[in-house]
Design an enzyme around this catalytic site. Structure first.
Site, PDB file in Angstrom:
ATOM      1  N   CYS A  17       0.829  -1.210   0.000  1.00 12.83           N
ATOM      2  CA  CYS A  17       0.000   0.000   0.000  1.00 12.83           C
ATOM      3  C   CYS A  17       0.857   1.252   0.000  1.00 12.83           C
ATOM      4  O   CYS A  17       1.796   1.310   0.787  1.00 12.83           O
ATOM      5  CB  CYS A  17      -0.895   0.001   1.235  1.00 12.83           C
ATOM      6  SG  CYS A  17      -1.852   1.516   1.464  1.00 12.83           S
ATOM      7  N   PRO A  18       0.599   2.263  -0.790  1.00  6.33           N
ATOM      8  CA  PRO A  18      -0.526   2.403  -1.717  1.00  6.33           C
ATOM      9  C   PRO A  18      -0.167   2.067  -3.158  1.00  6.33           C
ATOM     10  O   PRO A  18      -0.929   2.358  -4.066  1.00  6.33           O
ATOM     11  CB  PRO A  18      -0.823   3.909  -1.616  1.00  6.33           C
ATOM     12  CG  PRO A  18       0.534   4.517  -1.491  1.00  6.33           C
ATOM     13  CD  PRO A  18       1.381   3.514  -0.718  1.00  6.33           C
TER      14      PRO A  18
END
Lengths: 78, 177
Positions: A17-18
């Site tokens: 993430c991200p």
């Protein structure tokens, strides 16, 4: 095995993430409307994040396949 | 469609606290939301050309730091250490070099888990058209010049500009980090 044939594949394995969402967004920009992007991820967070991204942006999530620690998404560009 | 805007206030200049604003902003922008980050006080270090590479994480005064060894360093010895000390004991924070050691370990762990670096996330923010706004008042306070900061920023601005940016939107959202 997926039932759809992708026009392009994005391998986001090993990324967290991200990055899977950001790279998916970028990869979709290179496709035509109606074409399908295959996104390969290993981030368990992507399992919720990619559907949330699709839901928000209007691209259609056709199919999700899980195999051997990989989560593979098939996304049709809106 | 009504304009939705997310404004994030970044006030911290440590490595761990540089991540949340950049992750949220780049993701929000990818979801089609107009996004801005207002960098104020120590948050300015995140967009400082030199200091952005020197952001650190401090073990001293950080009791919430059960730091696992990076995957490449996990073996029977480090696992034993982790089982006794799930985080570095606070007192160790006063030893010279501990902050640098913890920073090194954190950066290594982030990299091995496929987490982007701060410079990479800043690039992602720029690519996704996140507005990066330095705080004028803090720049003067800290003696930072506009050219000390990274390229591609909005002009330095103050509180009124920020509040106006938020309230111009039909659906404004603010996150304080």
């Amino acid at each position: 095995m997926a039932t759809v044939t992708p026009h392009k594949t994005l391998d986001a394995s090993g990324l967290n993430c991200p990055l899977p969402v950001l790279k998916t967004k970028k990869a979709l920009e290179e496709l035509q409307s109606g074409q399908v992007l295959e996104v390969i991820t290993t981030d368990p967070g992507a399992k919720a994040d990619i559907p949330a991204f699709c839901n928000r942006t209007g691209h259609q999530l056709l199919e999700v396949v899980e195999e051997g620690g990989k989560i593979i998404f098939y996304i049709q560009k809106k | 469609m009504a304009t939705e805007r997310l404004a994030i206030i970044a006030t911290k200049g440590t490595l761990d606290m540089a991540y949340p604003p950049l992750i949220l902003a780049s993701t929000a922008a990818s979801l089609g939301i107009e996004t801005a980050i207002f960098f104020t006080f120590y948050g300015l270090n995140i967009i400082h050309k030199k200091k952005m590479h020197e952001l650190k994480i401090a073990p001293l005064g950080n009791p919430a730091m059960p730091m696992a060894f990076p995957p490449s360093m996990q073996n029977s010895v480090t696992n034993l250490i982790s089982s006794v000390f799930p985080g570095p004991p606070q007192i160790m924070g006063v030893i010279p070099g501990m902050t640098d050691l913890m920073t090194y370990m954190m950066k290594k762990t982030l990299k091995e888990h496929g987490v982007a670096s701060i410079p990479e996330l800043l690039e992602a923010c720029k690519e996704a058209d996140v507005k990066l706004i330095p705080c004028q008042m803090t720049m003067e306070l800290f003696g930072y010049k506009y050219e000390d900061l990274i390229d591609g920023l909005e002009p330095p601005a103050g509180a009124a500009t920020f509040i106006n940016y938020v309230l111009e939107a039909d659906k404004p959202m603010v996150i304080f980090v």
